[in-house]
Design a protein around this motif. Structure first.
Motif, PDB file in Angstrom:
ATOM      1  N   ILE B  42       0.849  -1.183   0.000  1.00 27.29           N
ATOM      2  CA  ILE B  42       0.000   0.000   0.000  1.00 27.29           C
ATOM      3  C   ILE B  42       0.891   1.242   0.000  1.00 27.29           C
ATOM      4  N   PHE B  43       0.837   2.010  -1.084  1.00 23.83           N
ATOM      5  CA  PHE B  43       1.692   3.191  -1.197  1.00 23.83           C
ATOM      6  C   PHE B  43       0.869   4.474  -1.103  1.00 23.83           C
ATOM      7  N   PHE B  44       1.115   5.224  -0.024  1.00 25.51           N
ATOM      8  CA  PHE B  44       0.564   6.572   0.050  1.00 25.51           C
ATOM      9  C   PHE B  44       1.512   7.557  -0.635  1.00 25.51           C
ATOM     10  N   ASN B  45       2.748   7.103  -0.934  1.00 26.08           N
ATOM     11  CA  ASN B  45       3.750   7.972  -1.563  1.00 26.08           C
ATOM     12  C   ASN B  45       4.530   7.201  -2.618  1.00 26.08           C
ATOM     13  N   SER B  46       5.253   7.957  -3.434  1.00 28.89           N
ATOM     14  CA  SER B  46       6.064   7.380  -4.504  1.00 28.89           C
ATOM     15  C   SER B  46       7.099   6.405  -3.964  1.00 28.89           C
ATOM     16  N   SER B  47       7.534   5.523  -4.830  1.00 34.09           N
ATOM     17  CA  SER B  47       8.498   4.515  -4.423  1.00 34.09           C
ATOM     18  C   SER B  47       9.111   3.865  -5.644  1.00 34.09           C
ATOM     19  N   LEU B  48      10.393   3.644  -5.610  1.00 38.35           N
ATOM     20  CA  LEU B  48      11.042   2.860  -6.661  1.00 38.35           C
ATOM     21  C   LEU B  48      11.701   1.637  -6.023  1.00 38.35           C
ATOM     22  N   ARG B  49      12.762   1.854  -5.237  1.00 39.78           N
ATOM     23  CA  ARG B  49      13.483   0.742  -4.609  1.00 39.78           C
ATOM     24  C   ARG B  49      12.560  -0.116  -3.748  1.00 39.78           C
ATOM     25  N   THR B  50      11.771   0.545  -2.913  1.00 45.00           N
ATOM     26  CA  THR B  50      10.919  -0.187  -1.987  1.00 45.00           C
ATOM     27  C   THR B  50       9.871  -0.987  -2.755  1.00 45.00           C
ATOM     28  N   ARG B  51       9.290  -0.350  -3.770  1.00 42.21           N
ATOM     29  CA  ARG B  51       8.285  -1.003  -4.604  1.00 42.21           C
ATOM     30  C   ARG B  51       8.850  -2.269  -5.259  1.00 42.21           C
ATOM     31  N   LEU B  52      10.001  -2.109  -5.905  1.00 42.16           N
ATOM     32  CA  LEU B  52      10.569  -3.226  -6.657  1.00 42.16           C
ATOM     33  C   LEU B  52      11.189  -4.281  -5.737  1.00 42.16           C
ATOM     34  N   SER B  53      11.922  -3.855  -4.716  1.00 42.68           N
ATOM     35  CA  SER B  53      12.645  -4.832  -3.894  1.00 42.68           C
ATOM     36  C   SER B  53      11.687  -5.647  -3.032  1.00 42.68           C
ATOM     37  N   THR B  54      10.625  -5.028  -2.549  1.00 44.95           N
ATOM     38  CA  THR B  54       9.684  -5.786  -1.725  1.00 44.95           C
ATOM     39  C   THR B  54       8.901  -6.774  -2.596  1.00 44.95           C
ATOM     40  N   GLN B  55       8.519  -6.344  -3.791  1.00 45.64           N
ATOM     41  CA  GLN B  55       7.873  -7.280  -4.721  1.00 45.64           C
ATOM     42  C   GLN B  55       8.791  -8.457  -5.027  1.00 45.64           C
ATOM     43  N   LYS B  56      10.049  -8.133  -5.326  1.00 50.15           N
ATOM     44  CA  LYS B  56      11.018  -9.173  -5.674  1.00 50.15           C
ATOM     45  C   LYS B  56      11.167 -10.177  -4.529  1.00 50.15           C
ATOM     46  N   ALA B  57      11.278  -9.656  -3.313  1.00 49.67           N
ATOM     47  CA  ALA B  57      11.431 -10.531  -2.138  1.00 49.67           C
ATOM     48  C   ALA B  57      10.210 -11.434  -1.987  1.00 49.67           C
ATOM     49  N   ALA B  58       9.024 -10.868  -2.150  1.00 48.93           N
ATOM     50  CA  ALA B  58       7.792 -11.651  -2.010  1.00 48.93           C
ATOM     51  C   ALA B  58       7.700 -12.713  -3.107  1.00 48.93           C
ATOM     52  N   LEU B  59       8.045 -12.328  -4.325  1.00 49.85           N
ATOM     53  CA  LEU B  59       8.006 -13.281  -5.439  1.00 49.85           C
ATOM     54  C   LEU B  59       9.004 -14.421  -5.197  1.00 49.85           C
ATOM     55  N   ASN B  60      10.138 -14.106  -4.584  1.00 54.85           N
ATOM     56  CA  ASN B  60      11.125 -15.148  -4.275  1.00 54.85           C
ATOM     57  C   ASN B  60      10.566 -16.219  -3.339  1.00 54.85           C
ATOM     58  N   PHE B  61       9.554 -15.859  -2.555  1.00 54.48           N
ATOM     59  CA  PHE B  61       8.918 -16.838  -1.657  1.00 54.48           C
ATOM     60  C   PHE B  61       7.651 -17.430  -2.275  1.00 54.48           C
ATOM     61  N   GLY B  62       7.393 -17.132  -3.551  1.00 52.18           N
ATOM     62  CA  GLY B  62       6.210 -17.686  -4.208  1.00 52.18           C
ATOM     63  C   GLY B  62       4.910 -17.009  -3.816  1.00 52.18           C
ATOM     64  N   MET B  63       5.012 -15.825  -3.214  1.00 53.30           N
ATOM     65  CA  MET B  63       3.797 -15.111  -2.821  1.00 53.30           C
ATOM     66  C   MET B  63       3.154 -14.391  -4.012  1.00 53.30           C
ATOM     67  N   SER B  64       1.861 -14.117  -3.902  1.00 58.27           N
ATOM     68  CA  SER B  64       1.186 -13.214  -4.828  1.00 58.27           C
ATOM     69  C   SER B  64       1.308 -11.795  -4.287  1.00 58.27           C
ATOM     70  N   VAL B  65       1.432 -10.848  -5.201  1.00 56.55           N
ATOM     71  CA  VAL B  65       1.613  -9.458  -4.799  1.00 56.55           C
ATOM     72  C   VAL B  65       0.493  -8.606  -5.385  1.00 56.55           C
ATOM     73  N   ILE B  66      -0.150  -7.818  -4.539  1.00 57.00           N
ATOM     74  CA  ILE B  66      -1.142  -6.844  -5.004  1.00 57.00           C
ATOM     75  C   ILE B  66      -0.626  -5.459  -4.616  1.00 57.00           C
ATOM     76  N   VAL B  67      -0.503  -4.596  -5.613  1.00 52.83           N
ATOM     77  CA  VAL B  67       0.009  -3.252  -5.352  1.00 52.83           C
ATOM     78  C   VAL B  67      -1.140  -2.256  -5.414  1.00 52.83           C
ATOM     79  N   MET B  68      -1.204  -1.368  -4.447  1.00 45.85           N
ATOM     80  CA  MET B  68      -2.275  -0.374  -4.387  1.00 45.85           C
ATOM     81  C   MET B  68      -1.652   0.996  -4.136  1.00 45.85           C
ATOM     82  N   ASN B  69      -1.812   1.899  -5.082  1.00 45.92           N
ATOM     83  CA  ASN B  69      -1.368   3.270  -4.882  1.00 45.92           C
ATOM     84  C   ASN B  69      -2.538   4.086  -4.358  1.00 45.92           C
TER      85      ASN B  69
END
Lengths: 316, 316, 316
Positions: B42-69
């Motif tokens: 859940i992003f109330f503000n802009s993000s590049l590193r946090t957006r991509l790195s957290t998604q990447k980490a979650a995907l590495n564990f086989g999780m599904s990711v839902i992003v909400m701006n």
């Protein structure tokens, strides 16, 4: 099920509710049902519950999800047939729909009423264009005049919480600072009329829904009277259909309060969310034990799931 | 681990760093750890590193990711308890948090300081509301006053690059054209105080952090003095805590340059990014061999991974 | 294949087209080719087809997809080397590219021409910076001057629909209310010149493409003449290269109509979409049997697939 645009796409209301409740318990069995299939979620308007719950439902079936925010991610679409497109719109909806349908196995679309031109909103051009041109099943994520995934979730919730065979369900108008579409109340009326409930609409004069939705529905302009003996209170604001898109009343006497809830038969309180606290309904009601807004919101996954299951099954 | 809001959620700092470094090598072993689980970002503000790195980490564990701006995809949230919601905010954070928690197994939230009202920012209402209402583990993706995933990544990076058992680590303020939050320096101070390092903060007068973060930390207003013997230089701008949210200095003498780096003990240069080149720090420093900004950024995946692993394990 | 920036990254044009058509039939065989790999789609500009088709192609290979809208999700990037970054841009492209490359296995980037400074646009700084700094393969999702995934899709479509060994292909300029980049016509010219077709460009005076793209290409300012004997009509608007970024003509006589199509050898009609109906081309043409705009759009998945396959294979 081919499309899911309205209640007309459901052949057996009792059947789909039972299937939905059953599916909640057995969702793990269907984790491969949508494997290799992609759903495109197309948002012309903001979304929280619909965005998350539909994604969650699709992921539960092993589907891939592509989200597209038209407007911020894309561009303005032309709706009019035969238009000379020398204005703002960069693409005609018929082309956009055909292309989206070419890339996705199922398309789900949210497109709100603009509340400027009643005939235009009630023509449901956006959803109908998608159904006409996309060439794949289309799911209504709230259109100009209908929000069937919400109504199905509401009906599932009523089924789960009812204590009598045929509960009394009251849809009550409530005040709100902004002019809102009629999609939720229209759809709720459509589903309740066809369900095994005693259904009443309470609203100030001038807030009657379109004739097709009011037909056969008990109507009162006295909220207290409506609440008497009610098993479920469903609060929602909407703008006027007659004075189209206008705010005709801001009467805070219509705010749902604990005192009003005391008139009922220990009714459960429902709202589709988002809700304006202490305007539509008081904190006291929303945070009471009889408030079932969160289980109701959770059932948005349930309703999306059963609709996706029927569509995916029909595609096989 | 239940939530990851601050360093207080980590019982053993050495342990989590060692686990994180180990996990980097063995991530393939855990590709199913989060299977069937969904994380909502859940992003109330802009993000590049946090957006991509957290998604990447979650995907590495086989999780599904839902992003909400929130904001562009959704709407403004009301933060105040008991508010009469007749203004801009369409939904109360307590309802939004409960609903998001109903759809996701883990919620991760970014919400920056507004830098208008110090008490409000330091109350951390957004993250605390999510932890209170979501009903699922909540991860801090940078809140008003803290950025713990960054600090953990920083500590991992220091562990990987240090040449002495107890390195000297200098956090230096540097100029910037805009007023920035104190989250990164606050959090860095909190983690460094508790790590096996000699920690010094160098900043112009008026840039001291809040007392809770300065307590027990060596402070100097002389940048050159701080750099002497340093093993790591961590540059960052922040706005004043005392003159809350104000830019008290724009002194370019504080820009980190190669000449300044020459005062150190062959220190490595660190910055959390994004960085204003030739304002905060010169190109020469950023592009030098001793600049470890990219391995540091890569460790954002590492820190997110170890946090997710601990949360997922605790959920089992 | 290392990067896919332009036709220069393809060693054998016939080969890649044949492989793409073959891959369409056998895509299921490669559903694990990209497993465990992540593609980052970076959009500096709006996108519908490219956004959806590239995601679909990546998902077909079992890849994870991370979408980043720079601007709405992130911030402005500095492009100039050595810049003193005290203005709007919060991050230098070289740092952003290195970080994105650190989190993703493949980066795909869309960045349109600004049409203000010809030398700047034609220098292709954004894509070249990504290729220089990202450290991973980079795919062009339409850059300032090129749109190779579109041109490859176009060539595949021509191969599938041609009735003679060496068809006559006409790229015709058409009117449009806005000034558009030259990326699509540049790229189309580049690919057609190297394909086994008779290629002609028809445009009003002042709309000649840059010399590098016009070289060796038949040019006419007479649209009717060009249409004679044509097997494929490819319509597209672009702004002037000479009067850089300007609209030099709005002559509706260049709109592609059924009467014009009657001059051809039963030509197929093509357009990359989005298309301004009844400005660039009439409804009658777009909706005719000879219009192959939808199969052409579908082949955007095909072209993305074959490019991803080659890049993924080269990474093994």
């Amino acid at each position: 099920m081919k499309h899911f645009f309205s209640i007309s796409d459901v052949d057996n209301l009792q059947g789909i509710v039972a299937e939905a409740i059953d599916l909640k318990k057995n969702i793990a069995q269907f984790s491969e049902l949508g494997k290799g299939k992609t759903i495109g979620l197309i948002f012309f308007n903001s979304s929280l519950r619909t965005r998350l719950s539909t994604q969650k439902a699709a992921l539960n079936f092993g589907m891939s999800v592509i989200v597209m925010n038209v407007g911020s991610d894309g561009w303005k679409l032309e709706m009019e047939d035969g238009a000379i497109m020398n204005g703002d719109a960069a693409e005609h909806i018929k082309d956009a729909a055909r292309v989206m349908g070419a890339y996705c196995d199922i398309i789900a679309v949210r497109s709100f009423a603009e509340l400027k031109n009643r005939d235009k909103d009630y023509a449901e051009d956006v959803l109908k264009s998608f159904m006409k041109y996309a060439g794949v099943p289309v799911i209504n994520l709230e259109s100009s005049t209908l929000h069937p995934l919400q109504s199905l979730a509401d009906l599932i919730t009523i089924e789960e919480y009812k204590k009598v065979k045929r509960p009394k369900v009251v849809l009550t108008w409530a005040p709100h600072p902004k002019a809102l579409p009629q999609a939720v109340p229209n759809s709720f009326a459509q589903w309740m009329k066809n369900a095994d409930v005693d259904f009443v609409i309470a609203c100030p004069k001038g807030y009657e829904l379109a004739p097709e939705f009011m037909e056969g529905v008990a109507l009162t302009h006295n909220q207290d009277e409506a609440f008497e003996g009610a098993d479920f209170i469903y609060a929602k604001n909407w703008s006027s259909y007659q004075m189209y898109g206008q705010i005709v009343s801001t009467d805070l006497a219509w705010t749902v309060s604990a005192e009003k809830m005391a008139l009922t038969n220990n009714a459960k309180f429902m709202h589709c969310l988002p809700v304006r606290r202490n305007v539509v309904v008081t904190d006291e009601v929303l945070d009471a034990d009889y408030s079932i807004i969160i289980p109701e919101a959770k059932n948005r996954v349930t309703s999306a799931q059963v609709v996706l299951k029927r569509i995916l099954t029909a595609m096989q």
